[in-house]
Design a protein around this motif. Structure first.
Motif, short mmCIF file in Angstrom:
data_model
loop_
_atom_site.label_atom_id
_atom_site.label_comp_id
_atom_site.label_asym_id
_atom_site.label_seq_id
_atom_site.Cartn_x
_atom_site.Cartn_y
_atom_site.Cartn_z
N GLU A 33 -19.02 6.96 61.04
CA GLU A 33 -20.12 6.01 61.11
C GLU A 33 -19.61 4.59 61.33
OE1 GLU A 33 -23.54 8.07 58.30
OE2 GLU A 33 -22.01 6.81 57.36
N ALA A 75 -25.27 12.64 64.72
CA ALA A 75 -26.40 13.54 64.46
C ALA A 75 -25.91 14.97 64.25
CB ALA A 75 -27.39 13.47 65.62
N CYS A 76 -24.92 15.39 65.02
CA CYS A 76 -24.35 16.74 64.85
C CYS A 76 -23.66 16.87 63.50
CB CYS A 76 -23.38 17.05 65.98
SG CYS A 76 -24.18 17.30 67.59
N ALA A 106 -19.93 17.79 67.19
CA ALA A 106 -19.68 16.38 66.90
C ALA A 106 -18.36 15.93 67.51
CB ALA A 106 -19.67 16.15 65.39
N TYR A 142 -24.36 6.00 73.05
CA TYR A 142 -25.31 7.09 72.84
C TYR A 142 -24.58 8.37 72.44
CZ TYR A 142 -28.40 10.97 74.07
OH TYR A 142 -29.13 12.14 74.05
N ARG A 168 -24.49 15.39 60.76
CA ARG A 168 -25.54 15.52 59.73
C ARG A 168 -26.12 16.92 59.72
NH1 ARG A 168 -26.81 10.34 62.06
NH2 ARG A 168 -26.11 8.66 60.64
N LEU A 169 -26.05 17.61 60.85
CA LEU A 169 -26.55 18.98 60.93
C LEU A 169 -25.46 20.00 60.60
CD1 LEU A 169 -28.71 18.69 64.18
CD2 LEU A 169 -29.52 18.76 61.82
N TRP A 223 -18.76 15.40 71.24
CA TRP A 223 -19.44 14.16 71.57
C TRP A 223 -18.51 12.96 71.39
CZ3 TRP A 223 -23.49 13.72 74.43
CH2 TRP A 223 -24.49 14.68 74.42
N THR A 234 -23.72 8.33 68.86
CA THR A 234 -24.91 8.60 68.06
C THR A 234 -25.20 10.10 68.00
OG1 THR A 234 -25.83 6.45 68.69
CG2 THR A 234 -27.36 8.07 67.79
N ARG A 235 -25.04 10.78 69.12
CA ARG A 235 -25.23 12.23 69.15
C ARG A 235 -24.19 12.93 68.26
NH1 ARG A 235 -29.46 14.45 69.80
NH2 ARG A 235 -28.41 16.34 70.52
N THR A 283 -18.96 17.29 56.47
CA THR A 283 -20.33 17.01 56.90
C THR A 283 -21.12 16.27 55.82
OG1 THR A 283 -20.96 19.23 56.13
CG2 THR A 283 -20.42 18.98 58.47
#
Length: 206
Positions: free
Chosen positions: A182, A92-93, A102, A85, A95-96, A105, A88-89, A175
């Motif tokens: 990934e 997501a960071c 990131a 998890y 992508r932002l 995490w 995954t977070r 980014t």
């Protein structure tokens, strides 16, 4: 004049002749997905061994789960799922555009994931203290055969986490392109899924 017979301009002709480029939506590198497929082929063979052994020795497999350190299996499951998890977070960071978050995490996922070999070692020590070794029967022999193989894959996943976090800290990923991260997450999730199946077969529903 028929509109369909009008000549095309040069730009329109190029647009018609140019093949449509479909963006690659698969996360990570294709080579990693090939590796995951090979990993699952390997574990399919392990599961064949498990079910064949269970077919010939049903009584030992029905009684086998009681011999194992169930708490250790539960803790390992929590470590695997939670660290997945966190990866995954981290993605997501990215992508932002939040590289620092990131990295946090990914480092957290690596540190938590590092509890896996610690717990596995404690489990093996518990097994030794309670006489759960290869001489304890076919169930335990198959258990060691499959779970040690999974431990090797998990350690590879932890090393890839360390590599990915180090590259991210040194500016190795942008980014816009972080397929390496990934790929790390893909491999860990695949190893995580394999563990969930092992937990069900050996600890929960044996």
């Amino acid at each position: 004049m028929n509109i369909g017979t009008l000549p095309l301009t040069q730009a329109e002709a190029v647009a018609v002749d140019e093949p449509r480029v479909v963006p690659d939506t698969m996360p990570g590198y294709k080579a990693m997905w090939m590796g995951v497929c090979l990993e699952y082929i390997e574990f399919t063979m392990f599961f064949v061994v498990y079910f064949v052994a269970r077919w010939f020795y049903p009584q030992e497999f029905q009684q086998g789960a009681a011999k194992l350190w169930t708490l250790g299996g539960v803790l390992i499951t929590l470590v695997m799922v939670t660290s997945g998890y966190m990866l995954t977070r981290g993605l997501a960071c990215m992508r932002l555009g939040q590289r620092r978050k990131a990295l946090g995490w990914f480092v957290a996922a690596m540190l938590l994931g590092a509890m896996y070999p610690v717990l596995k070692w404690q489990e093996w020590q518990w097994n030794h203290a309670h006489g759960v070794d290869a001489a304890a029967g076919i169930f335990v022999a198959v258990y060691y055969y499959v779970t040690i193989a999974h431990s090797i894959h998990a350690c590879w996943g932890l090393m890839s986490m360390g590599w990915g976090a180090s590259c991210l800290a040194l500016g190795g990923y942008s980014t816009e392109d972080f397929r390496g991260l990934e790929s790390v997450a893909t491999y860990w999730h695949a190893t995580d899924l394999a563990w969930l199946m092992l937990f069900a077969l050996f600890y929960a529903f044996a």
